[in-house]
Design an enzyme around this catalytic site. Structure first.
Site, mmCIF file in Angstrom:
data_model
loop_
_atom_site.group_PDB
_atom_site.id
_atom_site.type_symbol
_atom_site.label_atom_id
_atom_site.label_comp_id
_atom_site.label_asym_id
_atom_site.label_seq_id
_atom_site.Cartn_x
_atom_site.Cartn_y
_atom_site.Cartn_z
ATOM 1 N N GLU A 1 0.836 -1.208 0.000
ATOM 2 C CA GLU A 1 0.000 0.000 0.000
ATOM 3 C C GLU A 1 0.869 1.255 0.000
ATOM 4 O O GLU A 1 0.584 2.234 -0.698
ATOM 5 C CB GLU A 1 -0.903 0.020 1.247
ATOM 6 C CG GLU A 1 -1.966 -1.065 1.267
ATOM 7 C CD GLU A 1 -1.499 -2.386 1.873
ATOM 8 O OE1 GLU A 1 -0.278 -2.662 1.885
ATOM 9 O OE2 GLU A 1 -2.361 -3.136 2.338
ATOM 10 N N CYS B 1 -0.381 1.129 7.432
ATOM 11 C CA CYS B 1 -0.901 1.509 6.106
ATOM 12 C C CYS B 1 -2.260 2.181 6.212
ATOM 13 O O CYS B 1 -2.565 3.095 5.442
ATOM 14 C CB CYS B 1 -0.956 0.296 5.188
ATOM 15 S SG CYS B 1 0.688 -0.220 4.665
ATOM 16 N N CYS C 1 -2.470 -3.352 7.111
ATOM 17 C CA CYS C 1 -1.938 -3.247 8.475
ATOM 18 C C CYS C 1 -2.252 -1.854 9.042
ATOM 19 O O CYS C 1 -2.635 -0.929 8.311
ATOM 20 C CB CYS C 1 -0.437 -3.526 8.488
ATOM 21 S SG CYS C 1 0.579 -2.147 7.914
HETATM 22 N N1 THU Z 1 2.015 -6.579 3.956
HETATM 23 C C1 THU Z 1 1.624 -5.695 2.983
HETATM 24 O O1 THU Z 1 2.367 -5.421 2.032
HETATM 25 N N2 THU Z 1 0.396 -5.139 3.082
HETATM 26 C C2 THU Z 1 -0.534 -5.482 4.015
HETATM 27 O O2 THU Z 1 -1.636 -4.957 3.992
HETATM 28 C C3 THU Z 1 -0.210 -6.464 5.043
HETATM 29 C C4 THU Z 1 1.207 -6.884 5.112
HETATM 30 C C5 THU Z 1 3.313 -7.231 3.824
HETATM 31 C C6 THU Z 1 4.393 -6.803 4.756
HETATM 32 C C7 THU Z 1 5.283 -8.038 4.764
HETATM 33 O O3 THU Z 1 6.141 -7.982 3.633
HETATM 34 C C8 THU Z 1 4.325 -9.195 4.569
HETATM 35 O O4 THU Z 1 3.143 -8.620 4.029
HETATM 36 C C9 THU Z 1 3.998 -9.957 5.843
HETATM 37 O O5 THU Z 1 3.557 -9.095 6.836
#
Ligand code: THU
Length: 133
Positions: free
Chosen positions: A55, A89, A86
């Site tokens: 994101e 984000c 998360c």
């Molecule tokens: N991650 C994202 O890129 N976006 C999300 O909404 C949730 C988590 C990524 C971060 C990390 O590289 C992996 O997912 C595991 O947490």
């Protein structure tokens, strides 16, 4: 833009994810109010804390190209359906689009749309600092 098409673009970006540590590839497609699309994927790092979520990659691409008004973001992950953003984000998305639509694919493949306010109510924004909303 049909949201199932936006999900397809997120899935395409997900294939570019650099996620050797978590093995949890994520893709997003961020739709601007004037119809442009910025994709993103997660970019991990051996120093785990430097990982950037998909994101925030897409937001950075859009802002750096002069786009600040967003309508929707489709989020996909190979291992989570749906993949909710998360907390970090959610806060970054709220900076630019407090009413953003979040688009997911459910396990049964239907499109599921939430708003950022659904997942981050009572947002801390510029208005909280006394600035314009
Ligand atoms: N991650 C994202 O890129 N976006 C999300 O909404 C949730 C988590 C990524 C971060 C990390 O590289 C992996 O997912 C595991 O947490």
């Amino acid at each position: 833009m049909d949201y199932s098409e936006l999900l397809l673009l997120a899935e395409a970006a997900q294939r570019h994810a650099y996620a050797p540590y978590s093995e949890f590839p994520v893709g997003v497609a961020l739709l601007t109010k004037d119809g442009k699309i910025f994709t993103g994927c997660n970019v991990e790092n051996a120093s785990f804390g430097l990982t950037i979520c998909a994101e925030r990659v897409a937001i950075g691409k859009a802002i750096s190209e002069g786009c600040r008004e967003f309508k929707a973001i489709a989020i996909t992950a190979a291992k989570a359906t749906p993949c909710l953003p998360c907390g970090a984000c959610r806060q970054v998305l709220a900076e630019f689009a407090p009413d953003l639509e979040l688009v997911f694919r459910q396990a049964e493949k239907q499109v599921w749309v939430l708003t950022l306010n659904d997942v981050l109510p009572f947002q801390f924004t510029n208005a909280s600092l006394g600035g314009p909303a």
